[in-house]
Design a protein around this motif. Structure first.
Motif, PDB file in Angstrom:
ATOM      1  N   TYR A 132       0.843  -1.200   0.000  1.00 52.53           N
ATOM      2  CA  TYR A 132       0.000   0.000   0.000  1.00 52.53           C
ATOM      3  C   TYR A 132       0.879   1.252   0.000  1.00 52.53           C
ATOM      4  O   TYR A 132       0.627   2.199  -0.752  1.00 52.53           O
ATOM      5  CB  TYR A 132      -0.920  -0.012   1.229  1.00 52.53           C
ATOM      6  N   ASN A 133       1.921   1.239   0.830  1.00 57.12           N
ATOM      7  CA  ASN A 133       2.818   2.394   0.907  1.00 57.12           C
ATOM      8  C   ASN A 133       3.506   2.654  -0.436  1.00 57.12           C
ATOM      9  O   ASN A 133       3.647   3.811  -0.844  1.00 57.12           O
ATOM     10  CB  ASN A 133       3.862   2.197   2.004  1.00 57.12           C
ATOM     11  N   LYS A 148       2.378   1.859  -3.433  1.00 61.21           N
ATOM     12  CA  LYS A 148       1.387   2.327  -4.403  1.00 61.21           C
ATOM     13  C   LYS A 148       0.887   3.731  -4.111  1.00 61.21           C
ATOM     14  O   LYS A 148       0.382   4.401  -5.013  1.00 61.21           O
ATOM     15  CB  LYS A 148       0.204   1.367  -4.449  1.00 61.21           C
ATOM     16  N   ASN A 149       1.005   4.185  -2.867  1.00 57.97           N
ATOM     17  CA  ASN A 149       0.411   5.466  -2.494  1.00 57.97           C
ATOM     18  C   ASN A 149       1.410   6.546  -2.105  1.00 57.97           C
ATOM     19  O   ASN A 149       1.009   7.617  -1.677  1.00 57.97           O
ATOM     20  CB  ASN A 149      -0.607   5.244  -1.362  1.00 57.97           C
ATOM     21  N   ASN A 150       2.692   6.281  -2.259  1.00 56.51           N
ATOM     22  CA  ASN A 150       3.695   7.302  -1.973  1.00 56.51           C
ATOM     23  C   ASN A 150       4.044   7.998  -3.283  1.00 56.51           C
ATOM     24  O   ASN A 150       4.589   7.371  -4.195  1.00 56.51           O
ATOM     25  CB  ASN A 150       4.934   6.647  -1.352  1.00 56.51           C
ATOM     26  N   GLN A 152       6.247   6.487  -6.390  1.00 60.07           N
ATOM     27  CA  GLN A 152       5.586   6.244  -7.668  1.00 60.07           C
ATOM     28  C   GLN A 152       6.274   6.994  -8.807  1.00 60.07           C
ATOM     29  O   GLN A 152       6.380   6.481  -9.914  1.00 60.07           O
ATOM     30  CB  GLN A 152       4.100   6.624  -7.593  1.00 60.07           C
TER      31      GLN A 152
END
Length: 155
Positions: free
Chosen positions: A44-45, A47-49, A53
């Motif tokens: 998750y980290n 994909k969402n940082n 990215q």
């Protein structure tokens, strides 16, 4: 239908159902483990940082350029530039702390899955082939039994 085979078929079927239920319980335990939860959190980290990215996108774009240059080798006009840039972008990605945490979590999860596979395989027989990719779990085989018989087994 009264050939006497029905009770045996019923026993095999109920045994399979029981095994599948036990396997589903094992899957649930793995999914609910701290190791799996850590893996999901790290994914998750990643994909969402936004910074991570950005680095991933840069690497993917550079990798495409690298593959294009590789087709022509050192004769491609951008060969030196792309070869230098791919190293820089890859190093930047590898040094990203979010990526590093994800890789550690991924390795931890893989190690647990390897352990479970070996325990299941060895509980059936010591000679059951269990491809783990981890030399710690492999028996006297060099490269594992999945390597085509280099250990003397008939893979």
């Amino acid at each position: 239908m009264g050939d006497g085979g029905e009770p045996a078929l019923l026993a095999v079927t109920s045994e399979r159902v029981l095994l599948l239920e036990e396997a589903e319980q094992l899957v649930s335990m793995i999914l609910e483990s701290d190791i799996a939860e850590n893996y999901r959190q790290c994914l998750y980290n990643v994909k969402n940082n936004p910074d991570t990215q950005r680095k991933v996108r840069e690497f993917v774009e550079m990798k495409e350029r690298y593959e294009e240059v590789q087709r022509f080798g050192k004769y491609h006009p951008d060969y030196k530039e792309v070869m230098g840039q791919i190293r820089i972008v890859k190093r930047d990605l590898d040094l990203d702390e979010v990526i590093a945490e994800f890789k550690r979590a991924e390795n931890d999860l893989q190690a647990m899955l390897d352990e479970v596979s070996v325990i299941i395989g060895r509980s059936v027989s010591e000679s059951v082939k269990v491809p783990t990719g981890n030399p710690f779990f492999e028996s006297s085989c060099s490269g594992g039994c999945g390597s085509g018989g280099s250990c003397g087994c008939s893979a």
